[in-house]
Design an enzyme around this catalytic site. Structure first.
Site, PDB file in Angstrom:
ATOM      1  N   ASP A 235       0.816  -1.218   0.000  1.00  7.76           N
ATOM      2  CA  ASP A 235       0.000   0.000   0.000  1.00  7.76           C
ATOM      3  C   ASP A 235       0.852   1.272   0.000  1.00  7.76           C
ATOM      4  O   ASP A 235       1.952   1.285   0.528  1.00  7.76           O
ATOM      5  CB  ASP A 235      -0.919  -0.019   1.225  1.00  7.76           C
ATOM      6  CG  ASP A 235      -2.049   0.984   1.105  1.00  7.76           C
ATOM      7  OD1 ASP A 235      -2.339   1.432  -0.017  1.00  7.76           O
ATOM      8  OD2 ASP A 235      -2.646   1.323   2.148  1.00  7.76           O
TER       9      ASP A 235
ATOM     10  N   ASN B 208     -10.927  -2.854  -5.117  1.00  7.17           N
ATOM     11  CA  ASN B 208     -10.163  -1.894  -5.927  1.00  7.17           C
ATOM     12  C   ASN B 208     -10.801  -1.581  -7.290  1.00  7.17           C
ATOM     13  O   ASN B 208     -10.388  -0.639  -7.968  1.00  7.17           O
ATOM     14  CB  ASN B 208      -8.708  -2.347  -6.108  1.00  7.17           C
ATOM     15  CG  ASN B 208      -7.854  -2.209  -4.860  1.00  7.17           C
ATOM     16  OD1 ASN B 208      -6.948  -3.001  -4.615  1.00  7.17           O
ATOM     17  ND2 ASN B 208      -8.125  -1.194  -4.042  1.00  7.17           N
TER      18      ASN B 208
END
Ligand code: IPE
Ligand code: IPE
Ligand code: MG
Length: 245
Positions: free
Chosen positions: A22, A70
């Site tokens: 991330d 996502n």
């Protein structure tokens, strides 16, 4: 737990490390670049860290590349991530046999492009020819921990309906064998860069007794020294598994 030194005087790494890759977007924003540039830097860092893991004796590295959530991002961003995955897979097809790197996918590949699906099948076939002792990278693509559990439950129910299984047979070991991670030991260490303190639907079942390591460093900047720090932190933990020492 205390670690044992290897020949380099380094602590023995966990057998299985999992990473939530991330912070790519923020890495790019800090440089005034588009988010996609961050994903490119993140993909390059994955190559570097996977090689490092292999070299220091980690057996499994599981990385979160694209979650079931996502898809909410812009079409441009999703397309850029898929293009990077394709490029990585094309390269892997050429090099994984030579480098002894097994590659496996976690996640539901059905909504992924047929081209990526075909490449994933190809890398799976190459993996089958490699030794089970070789280093293995697991890439989580359209992966969600809840989705994985639901798919496993559905498959078990279907096997019961087909007379291949009985409901009373279901225990933790049988259930685990229906997950994407079947046959792979749970990660001992889960790392999340970028300062977020959450799992974001990663390895919900497998993380039951994992040690967590969080750092503010953004994924593209997370280098070998950072991984060493995470492993050292892991070795300083007292893993009791519910018992008393
Ligand atoms: C991780 O980086 C990559 C994916 C989720 C695909 P992000 O894109 O989430 O980066 P931030 O969190 O916006 O910085
Ligand atoms: C988790 O990161 C997914 C991946 C790294 C692939 P996100 O950036 O999507 O997670 P949230 O939205 O911060 O929880
Ligand atoms: Mg993020």
């Amino acid at each position: 737990m205390t670690g044992t030194g290897n020949q380099a005087g380094r602590l023995l790494p966990p057998r299985h490390i999992a990473i939530i890759m991330d912070g790519n977007g923020r890495w790019a924003a800090k440089r005034g670049l588009p988010r996609t540039a961050g994903h490119k830097a993140g993909a390059e860092n994955f190559r570097k860290i996977a090689t490092y893991c292999k070299n220091i004796g980690v057996k499994y590295l599981t990385v979160y590349a694209f979650s079931t959530e996502n898809w909410k991002r812009s079409e441009t961003e999703v397309a850029a991530i898929m293009a990077l995955l394709k490029r990585y897979l094309l390269e892997a097809v050429d090099t994984m046999e030579r480098d002894h790197i097994r590659l496996h996918f976690f996640g539901d590949m059905t909504p992924v492009s047929p081209e990526l699906q075909a490449l994933a099948r190809e890398t799976d076939e190459i993996t089958e020819h490699l030794s089970p002792d070789d280093f293995q990278a697991n890439v989580c693509l359209n992966y969600g921990g809840r989705d994985e559990i639901v798919r496993a439950a559905r498959q078990f129910a279907e096997d019961c309906a087909a007379g291949k299984r009985r409901p009373g047979e279901l225990d933790e070991a049988v259930f685990s064998s229906y997950l994407d991670s079947a046959g792979i030991p749970d990660p001992e260490l889960i790392i999340r860069p970028s300062g977020e303190l959450r799992l974001s639907n990663f390895l919900l079942w497998q993380s039951a007794y994992a040690e967590f390591y969080y750092t503010d460093t953004l994924w593209p900047d997370f280098g070998e020294a950072e991984l060493d720090k995470a492993i050292a932190a892991y070795h300083s933990r007292d893993r009791r598994f519910g018992g008393v020492k």
